[in-house]
Design a protein around this motif. Structure first.
Motif, PDB file in Angstrom:
ATOM      1  N   ASN A 224      20.330 103.306  32.885  1.00  0.00           N
ATOM      2  CA  ASN A 224      19.855 104.521  33.535  1.00  0.00           C
ATOM      3  C   ASN A 224      19.238 104.230  34.898  1.00  0.00           C
ATOM      4  O   ASN A 224      18.827 105.146  35.588  1.00  0.00           O
ATOM      5  CB  ASN A 224      18.797 105.221  32.678  1.00  0.00           C
ATOM      6  CG  ASN A 224      19.367 105.762  31.396  1.00  0.00           C
ATOM      7  OD1 ASN A 224      20.573 105.906  31.259  1.00  0.00           O
ATOM      8  ND2 ASN A 224      18.516 106.060  30.445  1.00  0.00           N
ATOM      9  N   ALA A 225      19.121 102.950  35.259  1.00  0.00           N
ATOM     10  CA  ALA A 225      18.462 102.598  36.516  1.00  0.00           C
ATOM     11  C   ALA A 225      19.039 101.304  37.070  1.00  0.00           C
ATOM     12  O   ALA A 225      19.569 100.482  36.327  1.00  0.00           O
ATOM     13  CB  ALA A 225      16.959 102.438  36.288  1.00  0.00           C
ATOM     14  N   ILE A 226      18.917 101.160  38.382  1.00  0.00           N
ATOM     15  CA  ILE A 226      19.255  99.898  39.027  1.00  0.00           C
ATOM     16  C   ILE A 226      18.002  99.376  39.730  1.00  0.00           C
ATOM     17  O   ILE A 226      17.116 100.153  40.096  1.00  0.00           O
ATOM     18  CB  ILE A 226      20.424 100.044  40.020  1.00  0.00           C
ATOM     19  CG1 ILE A 226      20.101 101.054  41.119  1.00  0.00           C
ATOM     20  CG2 ILE A 226      21.698 100.420  39.313  1.00  0.00           C
ATOM     21  CD1 ILE A 226      21.132 101.086  42.223  1.00  0.00           C
ATOM     22  N   ILE A 227      17.944  98.068  39.895  1.00  0.00           N
ATOM     23  CA  ILE A 227      16.794  97.448  40.551  1.00  0.00           C
ATOM     24  C   ILE A 227      17.236  96.901  41.896  1.00  0.00           C
ATOM     25  O   ILE A 227      18.259  96.227  41.996  1.00  0.00           O
ATOM     26  CB  ILE A 227      16.185  96.337  39.686  1.00  0.00           C
ATOM     27  CG1 ILE A 227      15.627  96.945  38.398  1.00  0.00           C
ATOM     28  CG2 ILE A 227      15.093  95.597  40.450  1.00  0.00           C
ATOM     29  CD1 ILE A 227      14.901  95.982  37.507  1.00  0.00           C
ATOM     30  N   ILE A 228      16.425  97.205  42.918  1.00  0.00           N
ATOM     31  CA  ILE A 228      16.712  96.742  44.265  1.00  0.00           C
ATOM     32  C   ILE A 228      15.550  95.896  44.776  1.00  0.00           C
ATOM     33  O   ILE A 228      14.392  96.294  44.689  1.00  0.00           O
ATOM     34  CB  ILE A 228      16.958  97.920  45.220  1.00  0.00           C
ATOM     35  CG1 ILE A 228      18.225  98.660  44.805  1.00  0.00           C
ATOM     36  CG2 ILE A 228      17.044  97.439  46.660  1.00  0.00           C
ATOM     37  CD1 ILE A 228      18.556  99.845  45.654  1.00  0.00           C
ATOM     38  N   ASP A 229      15.901  94.741  45.319  1.00  0.00           N
ATOM     39  CA  ASP A 229      14.943  93.845  45.971  1.00  0.00           C
ATOM     40  C   ASP A 229      15.021  94.141  47.461  1.00  0.00           C
ATOM     41  O   ASP A 229      16.064  93.949  48.091  1.00  0.00           O
ATOM     42  CB  ASP A 229      15.333  92.390  45.689  1.00  0.00           C
ATOM     43  CG  ASP A 229      14.344  91.381  46.218  1.00  0.00           C
ATOM     44  OD1 ASP A 229      13.796  91.599  47.320  1.00  0.00           O
ATOM     45  OD2 ASP A 229      14.145  90.358  45.554  1.00  0.00           O
ATOM     46  N   ALA A 230      13.924  94.608  48.032  1.00  0.00           N
ATOM     47  CA  ALA A 230      13.902  95.014  49.438  1.00  0.00           C
ATOM     48  C   ALA A 230      13.500  93.892  50.384  1.00  0.00           C
ATOM     49  O   ALA A 230      13.455  94.090  51.587  1.00  0.00           O
ATOM     50  CB  ALA A 230      12.930  96.191  49.602  1.00  0.00           C
ATOM     51  N   ARG A 231      13.234  92.708  49.850  1.00  0.00           N
ATOM     52  CA  ARG A 231      12.778  91.599  50.690  1.00  0.00           C
ATOM     53  C   ARG A 231      13.932  91.012  51.501  1.00  0.00           C
ATOM     54  O   ARG A 231      15.097  91.205  51.173  1.00  0.00           O
ATOM     55  CB  ARG A 231      12.164  90.503  49.819  1.00  0.00           C
ATOM     56  CG  ARG A 231      10.962  90.973  49.009  1.00  0.00           C
ATOM     57  CD  ARG A 231      10.507  89.921  48.024  1.00  0.00           C
ATOM     58  NE  ARG A 231      11.613  89.542  47.145  1.00  0.00           N
ATOM     59  CZ  ARG A 231      11.724  88.363  46.560  1.00  0.00           C
ATOM     60  NH1 ARG A 231      10.805  87.438  46.726  1.00  0.00           N
ATOM     61  NH2 ARG A 231      12.758  88.097  45.777  1.00  0.00           N
ATOM     62  N   PRO A 232      13.590  90.262  52.549  1.00  0.00           N
ATOM     63  CA  PRO A 232      14.632  89.572  53.312  1.00  0.00           C
ATOM     64  C   PRO A 232      15.474  88.666  52.406  1.00  0.00           C
ATOM     65  O   PRO A 232      14.994  88.171  51.373  1.00  0.00           O
ATOM     66  CB  PRO A 232      13.837  88.744  54.327  1.00  0.00           C
ATOM     67  CG  PRO A 232      12.544  89.480  54.484  1.00  0.00           C
ATOM     68  CD  PRO A 232      12.250  90.049  53.124  1.00  0.00           C
ATOM     69  N   ALA A 233      16.718  88.432  52.814  1.00  0.00           N
ATOM     70  CA  ALA A 233      17.664  87.648  52.014  1.00  0.00           C
ATOM     71  C   ALA A 233      17.154  86.252  51.676  1.00  0.00           C
ATOM     72  O   ALA A 233      17.432  85.739  50.595  1.00  0.00           O
ATOM     73  CB  ALA A 233      19.008  87.566  52.730  1.00  0.00           C
ATOM     74  N   SER A 234      16.385  85.652  52.571  1.00  0.00           N
ATOM     75  CA  SER A 234      15.877  84.299  52.310  1.00  0.00           C
ATOM     76  C   SER A 234      14.910  84.291  51.126  1.00  0.00           C
ATOM     77  O   SER A 234      14.902  83.345  50.336  1.00  0.00           O
ATOM     78  CB  SER A 234      15.198  83.720  53.552  1.00  0.00           C
ATOM     79  OG  SER A 234      14.115  84.544  53.957  1.00  0.00           O
ATOM     80  N   PHE A 235      14.099  85.338  50.982  1.00  0.00           N
ATOM     81  CA  PHE A 235      13.192  85.436  49.827  1.00  0.00           C
ATOM     82  C   PHE A 235      13.988  85.679  48.555  1.00  0.00           C
ATOM     83  O   PHE A 235      13.713  85.105  47.509  1.00  0.00           O
ATOM     84  CB  PHE A 235      12.175  86.556  50.012  1.00  0.00           C
ATOM     85  CG  PHE A 235      11.172  86.343  51.108  1.00  0.00           C
ATOM     86  CD1 PHE A 235      10.994  85.113  51.713  1.00  0.00           C
ATOM     87  CD2 PHE A 235      10.391  87.398  51.537  1.00  0.00           C
ATOM     88  CE1 PHE A 235      10.062  84.932  52.718  1.00  0.00           C
ATOM     89  CE2 PHE A 235       9.455  87.228  52.546  1.00  0.00           C
ATOM     90  CZ  PHE A 235       9.288  85.990  53.137  1.00  0.00           C
ATOM     91  N   PHE A 236      14.978  86.571  48.656  1.00  0.00           N
ATOM     92  CA  PHE A 236      15.831  86.896  47.513  1.00  0.00           C
ATOM     93  C   PHE A 236      16.524  85.644  46.991  1.00  0.00           C
ATOM     94  O   PHE A 236      16.630  85.434  45.793  1.00  0.00           O
ATOM     95  CB  PHE A 236      16.860  87.952  47.926  1.00  0.00           C
ATOM     96  CG  PHE A 236      17.770  88.408  46.829  1.00  0.00           C
ATOM     97  CD1 PHE A 236      17.358  89.374  45.926  1.00  0.00           C
ATOM     98  CD2 PHE A 236      19.061  87.895  46.700  1.00  0.00           C
ATOM     99  CE1 PHE A 236      18.209  89.829  44.919  1.00  0.00           C
ATOM    100  CE2 PHE A 236      19.917  88.339  45.698  1.00  0.00           C
ATOM    101  CZ  PHE A 236      19.479  89.298  44.804  1.00  0.00           C
ATOM    102  N   ALA A 237      17.003  84.804  47.908  1.00  0.00           N
ATOM    103  CA  ALA A 237      17.720  83.584  47.530  1.00  0.00           C
ATOM    104  C   ALA A 237      16.831  82.611  46.765  1.00  0.00           C
ATOM    105  O   ALA A 237      17.307  81.865  45.914  1.00  0.00           O
ATOM    106  CB  ALA A 237      18.295  82.904  48.767  1.00  0.00           C
ATOM    107  N   GLN A 238      15.541  82.638  47.040  1.00  0.00           N
ATOM    108  CA  GLN A 238      14.618  81.736  46.349  1.00  0.00           C
ATOM    109  C   GLN A 238      14.380  82.174  44.905  1.00  0.00           C
ATOM    110  O   GLN A 238      14.358  81.348  44.002  1.00  0.00           O
ATOM    111  CB  GLN A 238      13.279  81.679  47.078  1.00  0.00           C
ATOM    112  CG  GLN A 238      13.358  81.006  48.416  1.00  0.00           C
ATOM    113  CD  GLN A 238      12.054  81.112  49.195  1.00  0.00           C
ATOM    114  OE1 GLN A 238      11.029  81.541  48.680  1.00  0.00           O
ATOM    115  NE2 GLN A 238      12.101  80.716  50.455  1.00  0.00           N
TER     116      GLN A 238
END
Length: 120
Positions: free
Chosen positions: A29-43
């Motif tokens: 019923n929901a999706i999760i989005i990470d709004a941080r820069p790609a470098s943070f997401f990659a970590q």
């Protein structure tokens, strides 16, 4: 309204607890989005999250989110000490017509503290 300490404009946005977010994602019923820069997401990021950094929002939106129903619940996280990426993204999604957008309470730290899955 303005934050009395930082002078940054803040807004009252709906907050969703990690436990509720997990339930909604499990029921699809929901999706999760990470709004941080790609470098943070990659970590490190929440398992299954979509990375939508503000500097390339338009491109990622077209590739990942333009096709989803505007009523789909979207849970956003991505706050750092210096930036409220989550609030910026929520507002941008609302401008695109998404009305069921919430912020994850406690962000990535709150998620991890509850023992929910993260990925490197």
């Amino acid at each position: 309204r303005l934050d009395g300490v930082t002078g940054v404009q803040t807004c009252a946005l709906p907050i969703l607890t990690p436990a509720t977010a997990v339930q909604k994602v499990a029921r699809e019923n929901a999706i999760i989005i990470d709004a941080r820069p790609a470098s943070f997401f990659a970590q490190e990021h929440i398992a299954g999250a979509i990375n939508v950094p503000s500097d390339i929002f338009d491109l990622v939106y077209l590739m990942e989110l333009a096709h989803i129903d505007k009523s789909t619940e979207i849970v956003v996280y991505g706050r750092t000490i210096s930036s409220h990426y989550d609030e910026v993204l929520v507002n941008r999604l609302r401008l695109r017509g998404h009305r069921n957008v919430t912020i994850l309470a406690g962000g990535l730290s709150g998620w991890k503290n509850k023992g929910y899955a993260v990925e490197p």
